[in-house]
Design an enzyme around this catalytic site. Structure first.
Site, PDB file in Angstrom:
ATOM      1  N   HIS A  51       0.938  -1.368   0.096  1.00 53.25           N
ATOM      2  CA  HIS A  51       0.097   0.080  -0.142  1.00 53.25           C
ATOM      3  C   HIS A  51       0.883   1.226  -0.011  1.00 53.25           C
ATOM      4  O   HIS A  51       0.273   2.532  -0.201  1.00 53.25           O
ATOM      5  CB  HIS A  51      -0.908  -0.061   1.240  1.00 53.25           C
ATOM      6  CG  HIS A  51      -2.080   0.509   0.747  1.00 53.25           C
ATOM      7  ND1 HIS A  51      -2.603   1.519  -0.041  1.00 53.25           N
ATOM      8  CD2 HIS A  51      -3.424   0.324   1.468  1.00 53.25           C
ATOM      9  CE1 HIS A  51      -3.868   1.898  -0.144  1.00 53.25           C
ATOM     10  NE2 HIS A  51      -4.423   1.214   0.883  1.00 53.25           N
ATOM     11  N   LEU A 106      -0.438 -32.790 -69.222  1.00 56.56           N
ATOM     12  CA  LEU A 106      -1.112 -32.981 -67.662  1.00 56.56           C
ATOM     13  C   LEU A 106      -2.430 -33.546 -68.188  1.00 56.56           C
ATOM     14  O   LEU A 106      -3.212 -32.890 -68.783  1.00 56.56           O
ATOM     15  CB  LEU A 106      -1.082 -31.680 -67.012  1.00 56.56           C
ATOM     16  CG  LEU A 106       0.305 -31.421 -66.404  1.00 56.56           C
ATOM     17  CD1 LEU A 106       0.390 -30.169 -65.621  1.00 56.56           C
ATOM     18  CD2 LEU A 106       1.124 -32.481 -65.666  1.00 56.56           C
ATOM     19  N   THR A 150      -1.188 -46.920 -89.864  1.00 53.94           N
ATOM     20  CA  THR A 150      -1.591 -47.094 -90.930  1.00 53.94           C
ATOM     21  C   THR A 150      -2.712 -46.185 -91.555  1.00 53.94           C
ATOM     22  O   THR A 150      -3.520 -45.758 -90.507  1.00 53.94           O
ATOM     23  CB  THR A 150      -2.308 -48.408 -91.266  1.00 53.94           C
ATOM     24  OG1 THR A 150      -1.234 -49.369 -90.938  1.00 53.94           O
ATOM     25  CG2 THR A 150      -2.656 -48.638 -92.779  1.00 53.94           C
ATOM     26  N   ARG A 169      -8.174 -56.639 -92.658  1.00 51.10           N
ATOM     27  CA  ARG A 169      -6.832 -56.970 -92.499  1.00 51.10           C
ATOM     28  C   ARG A 169      -6.391 -56.684 -91.389  1.00 51.10           C
ATOM     29  O   ARG A 169      -5.393 -57.000 -90.558  1.00 51.10           O
ATOM     30  CB  ARG A 169      -6.225 -56.159 -93.820  1.00 51.10           C
ATOM     31  CG  ARG A 169      -4.622 -56.455 -93.889  1.00 51.10           C
ATOM     32  CD  ARG A 169      -3.749 -55.535 -94.858  1.00 51.10           C
ATOM     33  NE  ARG A 169      -3.641 -54.105 -94.433  1.00 51.10           N
ATOM     34  CZ  ARG A 169      -3.000 -53.252 -95.121  1.00 51.10           C
ATOM     35  NH1 ARG A 169      -2.356 -53.518 -96.210  1.00 51.10           N
ATOM     36  NH2 ARG A 169      -3.138 -51.926 -94.681  1.00 51.10           N
ATOM     37  N   LYS A 215      -8.806 -59.230-101.931  1.00 54.99           N
ATOM     38  CA  LYS A 215      -8.043 -58.538-100.710  1.00 54.99           C
ATOM     39  C   LYS A 215      -8.014 -56.962-100.774  1.00 54.99           C
ATOM     40  O   LYS A 215      -8.156 -56.309-101.628  1.00 54.99           O
ATOM     41  CB  LYS A 215      -6.992 -59.248-100.150  1.00 54.99           C
ATOM     42  CG  LYS A 215      -5.817 -58.791-101.479  1.00 54.99           C
ATOM     43  CD  LYS A 215      -4.525 -59.944-100.988  1.00 54.99           C
ATOM     44  CE  LYS A 215      -3.491 -59.475-101.963  1.00 54.99           C
ATOM     45  NZ  LYS A 215      -2.252 -60.303-101.723  1.00 54.99           N
ATOM     46  N   SER A 263      -3.742 -51.502-101.890  1.00 59.67           N
ATOM     47  CA  SER A 263      -3.170 -50.137-101.763  1.00 59.67           C
ATOM     48  C   SER A 263      -3.146 -49.341-102.907  1.00 59.67           C
ATOM     49  O   SER A 263      -3.315 -48.113-102.786  1.00 59.67           O
ATOM     50  CB  SER A 263      -1.879 -50.420-100.915  1.00 59.67           C
ATOM     51  OG  SER A 263      -1.153 -51.149-101.945  1.00 59.67           O
TER      52      SER A 263
END
EC number: 2.2.1.5
Length: 1269
Positions: free
Chosen positions: A357, A649, A1079, A1095, A1130, A1133
């Site tokens: 005090h 990604l 191809t 083929r 067949k 090509s």
């Protein structure tokens, strides 16, 4: 001179006890005391009063009186009393300085009631001569005196001295409820994380220190300096803690140790200092420094139930704060808990401030306590504490009780539960970096205050309608369940799912009690973390600077993936197929798939795998592999494979899904509970998952009949950055996973620093997938320890993030510390396990280094690895064609064919018998013959079942019921009804190219024996799948040895429909072609198309086929084929005009040859016939790549008089076949094509004109130039 109290105050007894032990045996005292005790000069432990100025005077021990008598009370010396040296008894000739006074016994008061000491009497030291007489025993009811020694004497002395301090005391009762509730939150968090506890005294002590900053006078003390009163203001607040210790003899002792400079500490530092003082006090490790300099003390008699006390204030302090017991007000201590909760009665705690005090006034002490009161109820005070402890949630707030009825609040509690289920993830502690550490994880909907509830409602019971298995619960318990379920290290999003059953299933497991992993399981998780971290550290050390896209910072991925695979094995599934980007791929290959370390290290050394000697090969972090996973805690095993991927990604996403579907179709377990036994496990990056459109395209396939795989486990490695792009710049949504809500997938956000949480979620994800056959998304939030690659410095663009990361401990270390702290394993066990793994890597590394180094040579082409057979028969018997025609009219009984479709079916049966087969039926004939031969045929695309140009009708729809009839499926059994093993799967795809083409490519990889075809709506739209074409179809074999024979059907032709409905981009495919990688064909007759497909089905090689198919030619009556073209021919090509092969055309008359491909052939023939130009021959190149050099040369050699050759195309000069043929034809066949010229449209940036009239003019110019004289 200045006067000051002893620096040790009431701790002086302990210092003297230390000194006594030090004198007897220095080693018995902690070394930290030695320096102080060497020259310590203690005071005698006799009672003395203080001088008038407050200074205690030292007094010599008086001589014992000659006869037993009570010792006289020592005379109180005045200010002129000589010092203790002049008053010391002269019983020893040695200097007093060399023998501390503490060793001399003070005179003892003698009393007839105290029994004589037998040992003293026997030795003749009792003060009498002759034989000692037995002392009389005191009566049972007599008083006993005991000399106070040591601690007791010091306490008595200090208490007497404290009487000189004029004190007063302020008292204040403070509500404790907020402290109680926030302490519960704090300690629950600590229990879940690093351990430890916070006490009420921690909180009160910190509040006292904070209040002293506002009222510094409370920290002062009184002293006289040079005879004048002074108020001493210390530089810092040294908070003294009164610590009650129990000695070895059972007696309790009180010490006061100081937290030095408490005013400079944040809460975390304060707690660390507090616990350090208490721990060292209990261990007897306090030093002299700890006892000195206390400026304000805290004592807590409330721990023994004392409600209110006025402690003694020692000299050298301005105040001592007493903490009373925490109790309900006395008048409510007999009330029930329910009654107390209903009334809103909380516990109180009484604080007392006993102060000097002379320098502190009552008002100031009262204001000081009021400030402590305000702090302990304030938002800011607890906000600071929560932030300091790393608690990501808002503290409980002090608010006035809401008087609304319990019925109203019941509804609010139900709303609160719903809010947590919907938005609890927004409050979850899922970011291991906590970059915004000052921001609490909160949302208004999750705040009890928003719902009109307060802390006073926490202990009240409410109806919860079965929540967590109860009908009624306290709000406190409701919140505990909700926060544990939705707001810890796992944030869950599932209320967007539309199916109630799925929501309920998840809710029960999320809100239910989670079983803690066993010690064995924890050790296994740690072993996976050890493996993940050690692998990366090893590579970083041994291969400095080499790119590997490490998993550092996201090591929890490994135990998470391990848990997914283990749970799949637990369900006895067949295989887990992994698709992932490059980050962490090497770690996954080593620690999940089981790729040998030696092979990985060899790739770092630059040694090529012999199996990859042909082709370009690829970087090590793109390669795939496969292995077998064995359960650690079970008996099952499961195949694990990792698909190869490019750096594009998420491009692998649809590829992996297609591969998985193919494997499932081969197992043929169907869409049942036992089906879908091959599980796709897809890893993603956060930025890519949000940013790449193919993610949404692939997710969209998840529930479609032709594409579903029974649920994919998506694991997002969310390192919260995309190369250098921050999340704020990478997505507009809250989470990178929001796109997955489109398919009703549950989403789990998991803190990557909690591997146990990641493992729990991984297992739950597999269980959900197995139960509902749907996708699940796991968003694993982690970080990237290094840059995008090992040579990158991310701090240039994310400095704050990497300041945090650079100082952050890895998950292995933090998890290890948690296990050790809980006593699950020892430090030695953890380090031994890590060293063992490192030793394995080192051994393999040394073995690889010792391998013979081979000289690196240029890689060879892969073309020679697969050669198309030269004489492959593709013709079929006429009866089989007839059977296919009959199948188109074999509709089920009661089936109503659409009136516009029925003529088409009837026409097909007619064509099967009589010929003039058109393009659409020739295609179905080819597919039908394959099915009859036991082939699985899968045809898909946009509008494919009917056909974009209403040409196919592979599936017929009942006009009335909508039921389906698939004629070709009848070919799955032979004429006797026996299954052939063939299947016809035809699907309309979603409006997608990227994912759809990727899926079919993956399907063809997964089932090499299947005939897999994808048709574009128009060939122009194939550029939407350019990444799949570039990265997989054209180069998968060369890069990874990954074989595919997928067929792309691309409608192509200039017909005046504008730039986007014209071109399948022949030039792009020809530019990509090399090494026999594909191809590429542009057939001009139905029969040649038929043989081309057969083929491809029968040739035994695995290479993609690109077919540019017609549009207007579908209904060109000239573009038909005879039956014998199917039964006798067949694939050719190179084709000449029928007039030279089947008629009487004279090749010798030909001086000009027009080489061409596609539908313009029919326009050229019509013009030639119209003008009767026998000098012009038209030769079609049906296979654009590989170029049929021999057949082309043989054909041209049949025309001996040719003077000029032209390449005629309707595409612009910079498009179509010319950009390739203009270079390659003269190089490959210089004798035949030197000087060849082009006839075409001019070079254009778009494929065609937007005007049909301009188109007609341009087309006419081509024909005019081709037949110019």
């Amino acid at each position: 001179m200045s006067s000051s109290p002893s620096p040790f105050g009431q701790n002086e007894w302990l210092v003297e006890e230390m000194y006594r032990k030090f004198r007897e045996d220095p080693s018995s005292v902690d070394p930290s005391w030695h320096e102080f005790l060497v020259d310590y000069n203690p005071e005698p432990t006799t009672d003395s009063s203080a001088s008038e100025n407050g200074q205690q005077t030292r007094t010599a021990a008086p001589k014992a009186p000659p006869e037993p008598a009570p010792a006289p009370a020592p005379k109180t010396p005045d200010s002129k009393t000589p010092d203790s040296k002049s008053q010391a008894p002269k019983q020893d000739s040695k200097p007093q300085e060399s023998k501390p006074q503490a060793k001399a016994k003070p005179a003892e008061s003698k009393s007839s009631t105290k029994p004589a000491d037998a040992k003293s009497e026997k030795s003749g030291k009792s003060g009498t001569n002759g034989a000692a007489k037995p002392a009389a025993q005191p009566a049972d009811d007599s008083d006993q005196n005991q000399v106070l020694r040591g601690a007791a004497a010091a306490v008595a002395k200090n208490m007497s001295a404290s009487l000189d301090v004029p004190t007063a005391t302020s008292v204040r009762a403070i509500p404790a409820k907020l402290m109680i509730d926030n302490r519960v939150v704090i300690n629950n968090h600590l229990k879940r994380t690093r351990g430890g506890k916070i006490s009420f005294t921690h909180l009160i002590g910190y509040a006292i220190v904070a209040a002293v900053k506002k009222f510094p006078n409370m920290n002062r003390h009184f002293a006289e300096v040079d005879g004048k009163p002074n108020a001493v203001t210390p530089a810092h607040t040294n908070l003294g803690l009164a610590i009650d210790l129990q000695g070895k003899d059972g007696n309790r002792q009180l010490v006061v140790a100081a937290i030095k400079k408490a005013d400079t500490m944040r809460f975390g530092q304060f707690i660390a200092a507090y616990e350090d003082i208490v721990r060292r006090a209990r261990d007897g490790k306090l030093t002299a420094e700890d006892f000195s300099g206390v400026t304000i003390s805290l004592t807590n008699p409330g721990t023994i139930g004392t409600v209110h006390s006025v402690p003694r204030l020692m000299r050298g302090q301005g105040a001592i704060i007493g903490v009373g017991a925490m109790e309900y007000p006395a008048e409510f201590q007999g009330a029930s808990e329910e009654r107390i909760a209903d009334l809103g009665i909380g516990k109180l705690i009484t604080l007392t401030s006993t102060y000097d005090h002379r320098i502190i006034q009552g008002a100031e002490s009262g204001d000081f306590l009021r400030t402590v009161h305000q702090l302990l109820l304030s938002d800011d005070f607890f906000d600071e504490i929560f932030r300091e402890l790393g608690i990501p949630y808002e503290p409980v707030r002090w608010r006035t009780d809401n008087p609304d009825s319990i019925e109203d609040k019941n509804a609010r509690v139900i709303e609160l539960i719903a809010a947590y289920r919907n938005r609890g993830h927004l409050m979850a502690d899922i970011d291991p970096l906590r970059l915004d550490s000052n921001r609490f994880r909160s949302h208004p909907d999750l705040d009890v205050l928003t719902h009109g509830l307060t802390l006073w409602d926490l202990d009240r019971e409410f109806k919860v309608n079965g929540f967590a298995g109860a009908e009624r619960k306290k709000l406190r318990d409701v919140l505990a369940v909700l926060r544990d379920a939705y707001c810890r290290h796992i944030g869950v999003e599932y209320t967007h799912i539309l199916e109630p059953e799925q929501q309920q299933w998840l809710q029960e497991r999320i809100e239910g009690k989670h079983e803690k992993p066993t010690v064995a399981q924890q050790k296994y998780i740690l072993s996976r973390l050890n493996a993940a971290e050690a692998f990366e550290t090893f590579l970083q050390t041994k291969y400095v600077g080499q790119k590997r896209f490490s998993l550092e910072g996201a090591e929890t991925v490994i135990p998470a993936m391990d848990a997914v695979i283990d749970q799949c094995a637990e369900h006895a599934l067949d295989e887990v197929v992994i698709g992932m980007p490059h980050r962490g791929r090497l770690n996954v290959l080593a620690n999940i798939v089981g790729k040998p370390y030696s092979q990985i290290f060899s790739e770092f050394e630059g040694n090529l795998n012999p199996s990859q000697a042909h082709g370009s090969g690829d970087v090590k972090y793109h390669l795939g592999s496969s292995g077998t996973y064995l359960q650690m805690f079970g008996d099952n095993d499961i195949t694990v494979s990792l698909t190869a991927n490019p750096s594009h990604l998420e491009a692998v996403d649809p590829v992996m899904e297609g591969l998985v579907r193919a494997k499932q179709d081969l197992l043929d377990k169907g869409d049942t509970e036992d089906g879908y036994t091959v599980v796709p496990l897809m890893l993603h990056g956060d930025a890519a998952f949000a940013g790449q459109g193919v993610v949404a395209e692939t997710l969209n396939l998840a529930l479609l009949r032709g594409y579903r795989t029974g649920g994919t486990i998506h694991l997002i490695v969310n390192n919260q950055i995309g190369f250098t792009t921050s999340p704020a710049a990478a997505k507009s949504s809250e989470y990178c996973t929001d796109v997955a809500k489109m398919i009703g997938a549950p989403i789990f956000h998991v803190n990557g620093d909690d591997p146990e949480a990641a493992v729990w979620v991984s297992r739950l994800a597999v269980d959900f997938r197995q139960k509902f056959k749907k996708d699940v998304v796991i968003d694993l939030l982690c970080y990237r320890r290094r840059g995008h690659n090992e040579g990158d410095d991310p701090s240039m663009t994310q400095p704050s993030m990497y300041d945090v990361i650079d100082t952050k401990r890895g998950v292995r270390k933090s998890y290890t510390e948690a296990l050790i702290g809980r006593g699950d394993i020892s430090m030695k066990e953890a380090e031994d396990a890590l060293r063992d793994y490192q030793g394995q890597l080192e051994q393999v590394f040394n073995e690889v280094r010792e391998l013979e180094k081979h000289e690196i040579e240029p890689s060879e082409s892969v073309e020679a690895d697969q050669q198309i057979p030269a004489k492959l028969a593709t013709a079929v018997d006429k009866s089989l064609l007839a059977r296919i025609g009959d199948a188109h009219l074999a509709v089920p009984e009661g089936f109503t064919v659409h009136p516009r479709v029925k003529p088409v079916l009837e026409k097909r049966r007619e064509m099967a018998y009589e010929g003039k087969v058109d393009w659409a039926f020739a295609e179905l004939l080819a597919l039908g013959t394959m099915i009859s031969e036991g082939k699985l045929v899968r045809l898909s695309g946009q509008d494919t079942r009917r056909g974009t140009f209403t040409q196919r009708h592979s599936v017929v729809i009942d006009r009335k019921t909508g039921k389906e009839f698939t004629p070709l499926q009848l070919l799955a059994t032979d004429s006797d009804g026996n299954p052939t093993g063939g299947k016809f799967l035809v699907y309309d795809s979603p409006l997608s190219e990227f994912a759809a083409v990727g899926f079919e490519y993956g399907y063809s990889v997964g089932n090499p024996d299947a005939m897999v075809l994808w048709e574009a709506q128009f060939g122009d739209f194939i550029n939407g799948a350019q990444s799949i074409i570039d990265e997989f179809i054209s180069s998968g074999e060369a890069k990874w040895g990954q074989l595919s024979d997928v067929v792309l059907l691309l409608p192509h032709g200039h017909e005046g429909q504008g730039p986007d409905h014209t071109s399948g981009r022949i030039e792009r495919f020809l530019q990509l072609w090399a090494e026999g990688s594909m191809t590429i064909a542009l057939p001009s007759t139905p029969a040649n198309y038929f043989h081309l497909l057969r083929r491809h089905s029968l040739d035994g090689i695995q290479r993609p086929l690109i077919v540019f198919t017609p549009k207007s030619m579908l209904r060109n009556k000239a573009a038909v084929s005879d039956i014998r073209d199917f039964t006798e021919q067949k694939f050719r090509s190179v084709l000449e005009e029928p007039t030279y092969t089947d008629g009487d055309g004279d090749r010798n008359k030909v001086t000009r040859i027009l080489l061409t491909s596609g539908k313009i052939y029919y326009e050229l023939v019509a013009r030639k016939n119209k003008e009767s130009r026998d000098d012009v021959a038209i030769v079609r190149i049906e296979q654009l790549a590989p170029l049929p050099k021999r057949r082309l040369a043989e054909t041209l050699d049949k025309y001996p008089n040719v003077e000029e050759k032209f390449w005629v195309q309707e595409e612009p000069a910079n498009q179509g076949a010319w950009p390739t043929f203009g270079l390659t034809l003269p190089e490959m066949l210089p004798d035949h094509f030197t000087g060849i010229k082009r006839i075409s449209r001019r070079a254009m940036s778009a494929p065609s004109s937007g005007s049909s009239k301009v188109h007609a003019v341009e087309q006419q110019e081509i024909l005019d130039e081709a037949f110019a004289p």
